[in-house]
Design a protein around this motif. Structure first.
Motif, PDB file in Angstrom:
ATOM      1  N   LEU A 115      -3.588  -9.220  55.697  1.00  0.00           N
ATOM      2  CA  LEU A 115      -3.123  -8.727  54.399  1.00  0.00           C
ATOM      3  C   LEU A 115      -4.162  -7.820  53.754  1.00  0.00           C
ATOM      4  O   LEU A 115      -3.844  -6.741  53.238  1.00  0.00           O
ATOM      5  CB  LEU A 115      -2.829  -9.907  53.471  1.00  0.00           C
ATOM      6  CG  LEU A 115      -1.422 -10.478  53.448  1.00  0.00           C
ATOM      7  CD1 LEU A 115      -1.375 -11.723  52.562  1.00  0.00           C
ATOM      8  CD2 LEU A 115      -0.409  -9.446  52.949  1.00  0.00           C
ATOM      9  N   ASP A 152      -4.592  -4.496  55.547  1.00  0.00           N
ATOM     10  CA  ASP A 152      -3.454  -3.615  55.294  1.00  0.00           C
ATOM     11  C   ASP A 152      -3.405  -3.119  53.852  1.00  0.00           C
ATOM     12  O   ASP A 152      -2.709  -2.143  53.554  1.00  0.00           O
ATOM     13  CB  ASP A 152      -2.141  -4.340  55.620  1.00  0.00           C
ATOM     14  CG  ASP A 152      -1.959  -4.575  57.108  1.00  0.00           C
ATOM     15  OD1 ASP A 152      -2.646  -3.890  57.901  1.00  0.00           O
ATOM     16  OD2 ASP A 152      -1.147  -5.442  57.482  1.00  0.00           O
ATOM     17  N   ARG A 153      -4.099  -3.822  52.960  1.00  0.00           N
ATOM     18  CA  ARG A 153      -4.091  -3.432  51.546  1.00  0.00           C
ATOM     19  C   ARG A 153      -5.519  -3.180  51.058  1.00  0.00           C
ATOM     20  O   ARG A 153      -6.094  -3.991  50.332  1.00  0.00           O
ATOM     21  CB  ARG A 153      -3.425  -4.534  50.711  1.00  0.00           C
ATOM     22  CG  ARG A 153      -1.928  -4.666  50.924  1.00  0.00           C
ATOM     23  CD  ARG A 153      -1.177  -3.428  50.419  1.00  0.00           C
ATOM     24  NE  ARG A 153      -1.468  -3.159  49.029  1.00  0.00           N
ATOM     25  CZ  ARG A 153      -0.774  -3.704  48.012  1.00  0.00           C
ATOM     26  NH1 ARG A 153       0.219  -4.529  48.242  1.00  0.00           N
ATOM     27  NH2 ARG A 153      -1.093  -3.394  46.767  1.00  0.00           N
ATOM     28  N   ASP A 162      -6.528  -1.333  48.821  1.00  0.00           N
ATOM     29  CA  ASP A 162      -6.606  -1.260  47.365  1.00  0.00           C
ATOM     30  C   ASP A 162      -6.852  -2.635  46.765  1.00  0.00           C
ATOM     31  O   ASP A 162      -7.624  -2.793  45.809  1.00  0.00           O
ATOM     32  CB  ASP A 162      -5.320  -0.663  46.797  1.00  0.00           C
ATOM     33  CG  ASP A 162      -4.076  -1.440  47.207  1.00  0.00           C
ATOM     34  OD1 ASP A 162      -3.984  -1.872  48.386  1.00  0.00           O
ATOM     35  OD2 ASP A 162      -3.181  -1.647  46.357  1.00  0.00           O
ATOM     36  N   VAL A 163      -6.213  -3.682  47.342  1.00  0.00           N
ATOM     37  CA  VAL A 163      -6.423  -5.046  46.861  1.00  0.00           C
ATOM     38  C   VAL A 163      -7.837  -5.510  47.200  1.00  0.00           C
ATOM     39  O   VAL A 163      -8.512  -6.141  46.376  1.00  0.00           O
ATOM     40  CB  VAL A 163      -5.378  -6.002  47.458  1.00  0.00           C
ATOM     41  CG1 VAL A 163      -5.686  -7.452  47.078  1.00  0.00           C
ATOM     42  CG2 VAL A 163      -3.979  -5.622  46.990  1.00  0.00           C
ATOM     43  N   PHE A 190       2.924  -7.733  46.634  1.00  0.00           N
ATOM     44  CA  PHE A 190       1.662  -8.472  46.695  1.00  0.00           C
ATOM     45  C   PHE A 190       0.902  -8.223  45.396  1.00  0.00           C
ATOM     46  O   PHE A 190       0.278  -7.190  45.207  1.00  0.00           O
ATOM     47  CB  PHE A 190       0.861  -7.981  47.906  1.00  0.00           C
ATOM     48  CG  PHE A 190      -0.458  -8.697  48.121  1.00  0.00           C
ATOM     49  CD1 PHE A 190      -0.756  -9.889  47.494  1.00  0.00           C
ATOM     50  CD2 PHE A 190      -1.401  -8.153  48.984  1.00  0.00           C
ATOM     51  CE1 PHE A 190      -1.966 -10.538  47.697  1.00  0.00           C
ATOM     52  CE2 PHE A 190      -2.616  -8.788  49.206  1.00  0.00           C
ATOM     53  CZ  PHE A 190      -2.901  -9.984  48.560  1.00  0.00           C
TER      54      PHE A 190
END
Length: 244
Positions: free
Chosen positions: A100, A103-104, A106-107, A176
């Protein structure tokens, strides 16, 4: 557990057989292999649980069973479930969390800038990619859910991952949101069957994220996600990453 000096990786084939045997609609051969794997693990655990030092988790299980006058089979059964759940499910979840965050980016970047959101972000990972997708139950009485009648004695599979995306409970359920609150997900179950290892799983997840957080910006997937065919677990067969 208080069982030291053992090669727990040798149990992995047994854990995989137990998983397949408990999946939805397994074959009879899978069910037989699963029962045999449970029995084999029980024979391996029995003397080790009995010899576990006071103050360990295995000793606590042993003492609780003794206080309830449960026989040794119950002790071994509990211990086997702790070993299974404490290895297979947390392994799958940690892989899902890393995927996760890769893949993210930015998070991951937001977490690096705002470490206070770590707790809510872990809960959101549990909601979206919890390792246990559902559980089996037997209807104790006739019941109607929506427009569907369920006779007593029916075997049901309650799917946590569907409930965790219920738009009546979660706004934008497929998004998310690392600061989602409240977040009443069911990834650890509910009530009397709430996961015994929930607090440990959260602690392990936070520890892993903090350890890899400085390196997340360098990680990239090299292959699309490959999921196993196990329907009751959210389990990736392979997560291959490259480091730049």
């Amino acid at each position: 557990m208080g069982i030291a000096g053992e090669r727990f990786e040798d149990l992995h084939p047994l854990l995989a057989a137990i998983t397949r045997g408990h999946d939805m609609a397994p074959t009879e051969a899978d069910r037989m292999r699963g029962r045999f794997a449970q029995q084999t693990m029980g024979r391996w655990l029995a003397p080790r649980v009995l010899a576990a030092p006071e103050g360990s988790l295995a000793a606590a299980v042993r003492d609780i069973a003794a206080g309830r006058n449960d026989d040794g089979r119950m002790v071994v059964g509990w211990a086997a479930m702790l070993v299974y759940s404490g290895s297979t499910t947390i392994r799958d979840f940690l892989v899902n969390v890393v995927a996760l965050l890769v893949d993210r980016p930015d998070v991951a970047a937001r977490l690096a800038a705002e470490p206070a959101i770590l707790g809510t972000m872990v809960e959101e990972c549990l909601r979206l990619e919890g390792p246990v997708r559902g559980t089996g139950r037997v209807a104790a009485a006739d019941v109607v859910i929506g427009e569907t009648g369920i006779p007593a004695g029916s075997v049901l599979h309650l799917m946590f991952d569907h409930a965790n995306r219920d738009p009546e409970r979660f706004s934008d359920p497929d998004v998310f949101d690392p600061v989602r609150s409240p977040n009443p997900h069911l990834s650890f179950g509910h009530g009397n069957t709430f996961c015994l290892g929930a607090h440990l799983a959260r602690l392990e997840t936070r520890a892993l994220i903090l350890r890899i957080l400085p390196h997340l910006h360098r990680l990239r997937r090299t292959h699309p996600p490959i999921w196993t065919s196990v329907r009751l677990l959210r389990e990736q067969a392979r997560l291959t990453l490259s480091c730049h």
